[in-house]
Each structure stands twice: as structure tokens, then as C-alpha cells.
Design an enzyme around this catalytic site. Structure first.
Site, mmCIF file in Angstrom:
data_model
loop_
_atom_site.group_PDB
_atom_site.id
_atom_site.type_symbol
_atom_site.label_atom_id
_atom_site.label_comp_id
_atom_site.label_asym_id
_atom_site.label_seq_id
_atom_site.Cartn_x
_atom_site.Cartn_y
_atom_site.Cartn_z
ATOM 1 N N ARG A 245 -3.784 22.524 -29.181
ATOM 2 C CA ARG A 245 -2.953 23.666 -29.555
ATOM 3 C C ARG A 245 -2.294 24.202 -28.279
ATOM 4 O O ARG A 245 -2.892 24.168 -27.197
ATOM 5 C CB ARG A 245 -3.787 24.784 -30.193
ATOM 6 C CG ARG A 245 -4.201 24.503 -31.636
ATOM 7 C CD ARG A 245 -3.028 24.573 -32.613
ATOM 8 N NE ARG A 245 -3.422 24.383 -33.998
ATOM 9 C CZ ARG A 245 -3.411 23.217 -34.647
ATOM 10 N NH1 ARG A 245 -3.026 22.102 -34.029
ATOM 11 N NH2 ARG A 245 -3.766 23.144 -35.909
ATOM 12 N N GLU A 274 5.995 27.558 -31.043
ATOM 13 C CA GLU A 274 6.561 26.374 -31.688
ATOM 14 C C GLU A 274 7.576 26.851 -32.710
ATOM 15 O O GLU A 274 7.216 27.666 -33.557
ATOM 16 C CB GLU A 274 5.463 25.544 -32.356
ATOM 17 C CG GLU A 274 4.528 24.929 -31.320
ATOM 18 C CD GLU A 274 3.463 24.017 -31.912
ATOM 19 O OE1 GLU A 274 3.435 23.853 -33.146
ATOM 20 O OE2 GLU A 274 2.659 23.473 -31.135
ATOM 21 N N HIS A 293 5.150 18.660 -31.991
ATOM 22 C CA HIS A 293 3.917 18.732 -32.792
ATOM 23 C C HIS A 293 3.925 17.676 -33.908
ATOM 24 O O HIS A 293 3.901 18.011 -35.095
ATOM 25 C CB HIS A 293 3.736 20.148 -33.370
ATOM 26 C CG HIS A 293 2.322 20.446 -33.777
ATOM 27 N ND1 HIS A 293 1.781 21.713 -33.769
ATOM 28 C CD2 HIS A 293 1.316 19.638 -34.215
ATOM 29 C CE1 HIS A 293 0.532 21.676 -34.188
ATOM 30 N NE2 HIS A 293 0.213 20.406 -34.464
HETATM 31 P P1 NDP Z 1 -13.316 18.386 -33.818
HETATM 32 O O1 NDP Z 1 -13.929 19.622 -34.326
HETATM 33 O O2 NDP Z 1 -13.891 17.066 -34.211
HETATM 34 O O3 NDP Z 1 -13.241 18.411 -32.240
HETATM 35 C C1 NDP Z 1 -13.005 19.580 -31.529
HETATM 36 C C2 NDP Z 1 -13.699 19.463 -30.221
HETATM 37 O O4 NDP Z 1 -13.396 20.620 -29.443
HETATM 38 C C3 NDP Z 1 -15.221 19.382 -30.347
HETATM 39 O O5 NDP Z 1 -15.679 18.210 -29.759
HETATM 40 C C4 NDP Z 1 -15.693 20.601 -29.534
HETATM 41 O O6 NDP Z 1 -16.798 20.276 -28.739
HETATM 42 C C5 NDP Z 1 -14.510 20.848 -28.635
HETATM 43 N N1 NDP Z 1 -14.589 22.153 -28.038
HETATM 44 C C6 NDP Z 1 -14.840 23.347 -28.622
HETATM 45 N N2 NDP Z 1 -14.913 24.298 -27.690
HETATM 46 C C7 NDP Z 1 -14.725 23.685 -26.505
HETATM 47 C C8 NDP Z 1 -14.696 24.129 -25.178
HETATM 48 N N3 NDP Z 1 -14.915 25.421 -24.882
HETATM 49 N N4 NDP Z 1 -14.468 23.235 -24.188
HETATM 50 C C9 NDP Z 1 -14.255 21.939 -24.490
HETATM 51 N N5 NDP Z 1 -14.284 21.456 -25.737
HETATM 52 C C10 NDP Z 1 -14.514 22.320 -26.735
HETATM 53 O O7 NDP Z 1 -11.785 18.458 -34.255
HETATM 54 P P2 NDP Z 1 -10.689 17.300 -34.276
HETATM 55 O O8 NDP Z 1 -10.963 16.359 -33.180
HETATM 56 O O9 NDP Z 1 -10.546 16.788 -35.640
HETATM 57 O O10 NDP Z 1 -9.377 18.165 -33.941
HETATM 58 C C11 NDP Z 1 -9.272 18.833 -32.716
HETATM 59 C C12 NDP Z 1 -8.042 19.691 -32.664
HETATM 60 O O11 NDP Z 1 -6.884 18.887 -32.529
HETATM 61 C C13 NDP Z 1 -7.757 20.528 -33.910
HETATM 62 O O12 NDP Z 1 -8.533 21.703 -33.925
HETATM 63 C C14 NDP Z 1 -6.287 20.804 -33.779
HETATM 64 O O13 NDP Z 1 -6.098 21.992 -33.049
HETATM 65 C C15 NDP Z 1 -5.763 19.633 -32.961
HETATM 66 N N6 NDP Z 1 -4.908 18.740 -33.736
HETATM 67 C C16 NDP Z 1 -3.621 18.545 -33.317
HETATM 68 C C17 NDP Z 1 -2.796 17.663 -33.970
HETATM 69 C C18 NDP Z 1 -1.413 17.440 -33.525
HETATM 70 O O14 NDP Z 1 -0.562 17.166 -34.357
HETATM 71 N N7 NDP Z 1 -1.131 17.535 -32.238
HETATM 72 C C19 NDP Z 1 -3.255 16.915 -35.156
HETATM 73 C C20 NDP Z 1 -4.631 17.199 -35.511
HETATM 74 C C21 NDP Z 1 -5.410 18.079 -34.809
HETATM 75 P P3 NDP Z 1 -18.220 20.926 -29.073
HETATM 76 O O15 NDP Z 1 -18.614 20.297 -30.370
HETATM 77 O O16 NDP Z 1 -19.047 20.539 -27.920
HETATM 78 O O17 NDP Z 1 -17.990 22.384 -29.185
HETATM 79 C C1 DGY Z 2 -3.642 19.862 -37.562
HETATM 80 O O1 DGY Z 2 -3.926 19.250 -38.605
HETATM 81 O O2 DGY Z 2 -4.335 20.776 -37.115
HETATM 82 C C2 DGY Z 2 -2.413 19.422 -36.826
HETATM 83 O O3 DGY Z 2 -2.044 20.249 -35.828
HETATM 84 C C3 DGY Z 2 -1.296 18.952 -37.673
HETATM 85 O O4 DGY Z 2 -1.693 17.843 -38.392
#
Ligand code: NDP
Ligand code: DGY
Length: 328
Positions: A245, A274, A293
């Protein structure tokens, strides 16, 4: 539950993939009111559209806060977001009202990881600059020192947030010959073993990595995490990529780091705001690649997201299981 013969009211805040709309109409349990546009619903229209709704299908650009929940009123049982990120929703307020939440994890992991790798390579190997030089006549001959960038072979990659998407990015990067895979986060991840991931403090990650990829969720702790202090610890040759984000990054500090040569380059799929205004300073930099995005933007992924968000909504309306319910 639905009273016999009475359709429940649903508000959908944008045109969504047909896959989702078909599921909603085939279910025959709800009457859908759609903000029939590809552009975001204006706040006033959202507040109006949600009135009396039993279900809300929203997008990451819709701020779902107490005002929206109050406007909806007591019938609202479920909010289904067409995203895995849920930072746009006031979960404390939602919980207070006993409303269930659906989201779209897993189904977009591969598409987002693929795009993040594409962005990393485009940034590190300066693809947009190269394409531009071909078009503008800047390509005069093959030159030994021209448009050189950074390669993954033998490198150290640091992933901030080795969750579903972070792991999928790491899996895709390892075959490029990455030597070390570092990650940071709140907890050690068992799945890190698959990519030989080493759990390290954030400071170690940023000072030792050649490529830094941000794939964490946006939380109060990660907001503004990538700031001047963090950039100042990175190598001058570091390539920074963010597909989580926009507000995880302090963009003023990133601009300084890029323009002063503190770091080599940045690739951003997400920004604040955005869309990023076309006169934003980051867009004047050759070493900053900004995408609109599009992490999950493949036809099939968006179709599956549409279907999943509709199924989640129906589960919430009917008081049955949702395929992907957020627990909070
Ligand atoms: P997950 O919940 O699987 O992964 C999120 C990760 O963030 C976890 O491993 C968590 O680690 C970590 N995290 C939380 N707090 C911290 C911190 N303080 N420091 C470092 N790491 C931290 O979610 P996804 O992988 O499915 O998605 C991640 C994000 O990607 C979404 O929330 C969204 O914002 C973004 N996204 C963007 C997209 C795009 O189009 N660009 C598409 C899809 C998603 P822990 O478990 O150790 O807390
Ligand atoms: C999400 O799903 O959070 C992305 O940012 C868009 O797919």
C-alpha cells in the site's frame, strides 16, 4: 434470514466482473443496486446507496467507516470487499455492529507476485528508460556503459512481510540465482524454509539487501515504515519495490533518497494518493517506475475475485459459511 419472498438489499459500489454479477443474480436472494460506473462512487452516493442495505460489496477505494455503517443502518449483515487488503475498513466499528466481512485472499497471490517481479526487473534493468530512448532517438549505438542496471544473480533480496504474496514473490525470484533471501515481519514464518528465508531485524534487512520488496499489509505499525531513516540505511545500489500500500512509504523521503543517489531506483505499484497526480515530483525521476496499482490485474484473476466476493456476500446474507471470511 430472508423473510419468504422478500429479496434482501445489496449495494455494489462499482461495475465488477460479470462472474460476480452472474452469481448474485442467479442466487435469487437479493436485489442489487449497482453504482454503474468504472469510476469510484462519490461519498454522498455511497451514503445514499447503502441505506437500508443487508449487504455491501465494496472496493479498496471505498472508505468504510462509522458514517457509512450508520447510513446503512441495522440491516447490514455483511461487507464483502473485492480485495485482499482491508485497510480501508474500520474493523472496530464493523465488529461492534456484528457485521461479517468477506475478502479475496489467495486467488490474487500469483498475479500480484508476478507483477511485482515484473516491476522489480523493469526498475532494476531500466526498461521504461530503454523503451523511451528507442522512441526518442537516444539510441545511437551499442554502448558499454549505457543503461546499465542491477541483476538478481548472486544478490541478496529482502522481503518486508513474507505473507502469501511475499512468499510467492520470493519463490519466483529464487530461480534468478538469488544468494540470500532475508525477510522481516512480526513473526517467524514456517513457510520461509521453502525459499531458505532468514528472519532478520528490519535494519539488517535494509542494510544487507540489494533488492528490497515491500509486501506487508498496511497497519498502524507499517504506515510510514519506509522513511528517511530506513532509506539512509540502504545501499546506494539498492532497488526498492513496493506492491503493498502507498502509505507504507513516506514519498517525500523516497524522493529525497532517489534524487540524492541514496538508493539506486524504486518501483511502485501503489502510491499515495491514487491516482498519483501527474505533476508529482516522483514522476520527474528516471529512476522511479510507477504503475497504477495493477498487481492483481489479469482477466482471470479479476474474474475469480469477482466471483469470490459475490459468494462471500451471499454467505453473509444467508447466514452460511463464506468461502473467505475475515476473522478479526
Ligand atoms: P498476508 O496477510 O498473507 O501478508 C501480510 C504480511 O504482512 C504478513 O506476513 C505479516 O507478517 C506482514 N506484516 C504485518 N505487519 C508487519 C510489520 N510490522 N512488518 C513487516 N511485515 C508485517 O497478505 P497478502 O500477502 O495476501 O497481501 C499483502 C498485502 O498486499 C495486502 O494487505 C495488500 O495491501 C497488498 N496487495 C496489493 C496488491 C496490488 O495490486 N499491488 C494486490 C494484492 C494485495 P506477520 O504475519 O509476521 O505479521
Ligand atoms: C488488494 O486486493 O488488496 C489489491 O490491492 C488489489 O487487488
Amino acid at each position: 434470514m430472508q423473510a419468504a419472498g422478500k429479496l434482501m438489499k445489496v449495494f455494489v459500489t462499482r461495475r465488477i466482473p460479470q462472474e460476480g454479477m452472474k452469481i448474485l443474480s442467479a442466487a435469487g436472494v437479493c436485489e442489487v443496486s449497482l453504482w454503474d460506473s468504472d469510476e469510484p462512487v462519490q461519498r454522498a452516493e455511497l451514503l445514499k446507496g447503502v441505506q437500508g442495505a443487508d449487504g455491501l460489496l465494496c472496493l479498496l477505494s471505498d472508505k468504510i467507516d462509522a458514517e457509512v455503517l450508520d447510513a446503512a443502518g441495522p440491516n447490514l449483515k455483511v461487507i464483502s470487499t473485492l480485495s485482499v487488503g482491508f485497510d480501508h475498513m474500520a474493523l472496530d466499528e464493523i465488529k461492534k455492529r456484528g457485521i461479517r466481512v468477506g475478502y479475496t485472499p489467495d486467488v490474487l497471490t500469483d498475479a500480484t507476485a508476478e507483477l511485482t517481479v515484473a516491476l522489480l526487473l523493469a526498475t532494476a534493468r531500466r526498461l521504461p528508460e530503454g523503451v523511451e530512448e528507442v522512441k526518442n532517438g537516444g539510441w545511437s549505438s551499442w554502448k558499454p556503459l549505457w543503461l546499465c542496471g542491477y541483476g538478481l544473480s548472486g544478490s541478496t533480496v529482502g522481503v518486508i512481510g513474507l505473507g502469501r504474496i511475499g512468499l510467492a514473490i520470493a519463490r519466483r525470484l529464487m530461480p534468478f540465482g538469488v544468494k540470500r533471501l532475508l525477510y522481516s515481519g512480526r513473526t517467524v514464518k514456517a513457510h520461509a524454509a521453502e525459499v531458505n528465508g532468514e528472519f532478520v531485524p528490519l535494519d539488517t534487512l535494509v542494510s544487507e539487501s540489494d533488492f528490497i520488496v515491500v509486501s506487508c499489509s498496511l497497519t498502524p505499525e507499517t504506515q510510514g515504515l519506509c522513511d528517511k531513516a530506513l532509506f539512509s540505511k540502504m545501499k546506494n545500489t539498492a532497488v526498492f519495490v513496493n506492491s503493498s500500500r502507498g502509505t507504507v512509504v513516506n514519498q517525500e523521503d523516497l524522493y529525497e533518497a532517489l534524487s540524492s543517489g541514496q538508493i539506486a531506483a524504486a518501483g511502485l505499484d501503489v502510491t499515495t494518493p491514487e491516482p498519483l497526480p501527474t505533476d508529482h515530483p516522483l514522476l520527474t525521476l528516471k529512476n522511479c517506475v510507477v504503475l497504477p496499482h495493477i498487481g492483481s490485474a489479469t482477466y482471470s484473476t479479476r474474474g475469480i475475485m469477482g466471483a469470490l466476493s459475490a459468494q462471500n456476500l451471499l454467505g453473509g446474507l444467508q447466514g452460511t459459511a463464506m468461502p473467505s471470511e475475515l476473522t478479526f
